[in-house]
Scaffold this motif. Structure first.
Motif, mmCIF file in Angstrom:
data_model
loop_
_atom_site.group_PDB
_atom_site.id
_atom_site.type_symbol
_atom_site.label_atom_id
_atom_site.label_comp_id
_atom_site.label_asym_id
_atom_site.label_seq_id
_atom_site.Cartn_x
_atom_site.Cartn_y
_atom_site.Cartn_z
ATOM 1 N N PRO A 89 1.047 -1.394 0.092
ATOM 2 C CA PRO A 89 -0.272 0.148 0.076
ATOM 3 C C PRO A 89 0.651 1.559 -0.150
ATOM 4 O O PRO A 89 2.207 1.748 0.372
ATOM 5 C CB PRO A 89 -0.686 -0.218 1.589
ATOM 6 N N ARG A 90 0.321 1.952 -0.505
ATOM 7 C CA ARG A 90 0.621 3.486 -0.601
ATOM 8 C C ARG A 90 1.190 3.567 1.354
ATOM 9 O O ARG A 90 0.632 4.140 1.673
ATOM 10 C CB ARG A 90 0.121 4.419 -0.457
ATOM 11 N N GLU A 110 9.079 7.615 -4.099
ATOM 12 C CA GLU A 110 10.133 7.384 -5.149
ATOM 13 C C GLU A 110 10.835 7.875 -4.384
ATOM 14 O O GLU A 110 11.540 7.898 -3.567
ATOM 15 C CB GLU A 110 10.906 8.830 -6.202
ATOM 16 N N GLU A 111 12.379 6.640 -4.281
ATOM 17 C CA GLU A 111 13.389 6.141 -2.843
ATOM 18 C C GLU A 111 14.505 6.002 -4.703
ATOM 19 O O GLU A 111 14.508 4.747 -5.355
ATOM 20 C CB GLU A 111 12.897 4.933 -2.367
ATOM 21 N N THR A 112 15.685 6.184 -3.905
ATOM 22 C CA THR A 112 16.289 5.968 -4.366
ATOM 23 C C THR A 112 17.795 4.983 -2.793
ATOM 24 O O THR A 112 17.008 5.172 -1.871
ATOM 25 C CB THR A 112 18.057 7.324 -4.481
ATOM 26 N N LEU A 120 10.352 3.678 -9.075
ATOM 27 C CA LEU A 120 9.709 4.597 -8.499
ATOM 28 C C LEU A 120 8.622 3.813 -8.993
ATOM 29 O O LEU A 120 8.791 2.440 -9.898
ATOM 30 C CB LEU A 120 9.092 6.028 -9.777
ATOM 31 N N ARG A 121 7.699 4.068 -7.985
ATOM 32 C CA ARG A 121 6.669 3.047 -7.704
ATOM 33 C C ARG A 121 5.566 3.998 -7.856
ATOM 34 O O ARG A 121 5.087 4.931 -7.598
ATOM 35 C CB ARG A 121 6.396 2.652 -6.090
ATOM 36 N N ILE A 127 6.928 -1.315 -8.997
ATOM 37 C CA ILE A 127 7.244 -0.615 -10.049
ATOM 38 C C ILE A 127 7.117 -0.260 -11.230
ATOM 39 O O ILE A 127 6.352 -1.258 -12.358
ATOM 40 C CB ILE A 127 8.626 -1.583 -9.852
ATOM 41 N N GLU A 128 6.688 0.961 -11.767
ATOM 42 C CA GLU A 128 6.656 1.676 -12.971
ATOM 43 C C GLU A 128 8.150 1.923 -13.198
ATOM 44 O O GLU A 128 8.402 1.560 -14.991
ATOM 45 C CB GLU A 128 6.106 3.014 -12.455
ATOM 46 N N ARG A 129 9.579 2.528 -12.953
ATOM 47 C CA ARG A 129 10.314 2.963 -13.771
ATOM 48 C C ARG A 129 11.675 3.424 -12.587
ATOM 49 O O ARG A 129 11.753 3.369 -11.470
ATOM 50 C CB ARG A 129 10.097 4.212 -13.681
ATOM 51 N N ILE A 130 12.886 1.915 -12.704
ATOM 52 C CA ILE A 130 13.680 2.005 -12.304
ATOM 53 C C ILE A 130 14.787 2.819 -12.979
ATOM 54 O O ILE A 130 15.093 2.679 -14.076
ATOM 55 C CB ILE A 130 14.621 1.140 -11.805
#
Length: 204
Positions: A89-90, A110-112, A120-121, A127-130
């Motif tokens: 969950p968010r 968005e976590e580094t 990016l989730r 996951i939407e993008r890495i």
């Protein structure tokens, strides 16, 4: 692969991983709603004992959110039959005024990582993008299609005929890639944050 995300715990039903909208903690929440303090304490004690017994019997296991996210990231792009991680969950982040801050909640998606890449989730935790994944090697195969081997051991293969310029990338040792979701469960990649996106499939 690890993400330095707040160590929130979630409960995973065993042996199945797929989840519905219920939680093993629901009985505890129900006890907390009892107004009479004596009855509330008795309910809490009884429910905690039941949860402990069920956990010891293997009825469920407690898993940290960051462990699930790391497994989700490590399996990103792979097609694994009958493998589903629990929905994440968010994360709701409070504002300084005490109310929920949508800006902070959005930023939490968005976590580094300590390896330097960014994940990016979406609001469902998927996951939407890495971006910023370190490249170990680049090579060209049949029809000029590119094979990208990452420092984390993943191997991605180009599956379209988009021309990928490798000349400048071959002259540097700090190449990175960005991978994002595309239509119908496919994935797109680009080198060093610039240039054209090309379609890829993960083989390892």
């Amino acid at each position: 692969m690890r993400l330095p995300i707040a160590a929130l715990a979630c409960l995973v039903a065993a042996p199945a991983v797929a989840q519905d909208d219920t939680s093993p903690l629901d009985p505890l929440y129900a006890c907390r709603a009892i107004e009479d303090s004596t009855q509330r304490l008795a309910c809490l004690d009884r429910t905690v004992d039941e949860l402990r017994a069920e956990e010891e019997a293997g009825g469920f296991i407690a898993v940290r959110r960051d462990v699930i996210e790391a497994a989700d990231e490590a399996s990103y792009g792979l097609s694994i039959p009958n493998f589903n991680l629990p929905r994440l969950p968010r994360m709701r982040m409070p504002s300084l005024s005490g109310s929920e801050s949508s800006d902070m909640a959005s930023a939490a998606m968005e976590e580094t990582s300590d390896e330097g890449h960014t994940v990016l989730r979406n609001e469902q935790g998927q996951i939407e993008r890495i971006s910023g994944l370190a490249v170990a090697s680049l090579s060209e195969g049949r029809r000029g299609r590119v094979t990208v081997r990452l420092e984390n051991g993943q191997v991605w293969n180009q599956i379209d005929d988009q021309h990928v310029r490798l000349a400048s990338a071959r002259n540097r040792d700090d190449n990175t890639v960005e991978i994002r979701n595309a239509a119908l469960g496919s994935h797109m990649m680009r080198l060093n944050g610039t240039g054209r996106w090309f379609r890829v499939s993960r083989s390892r």
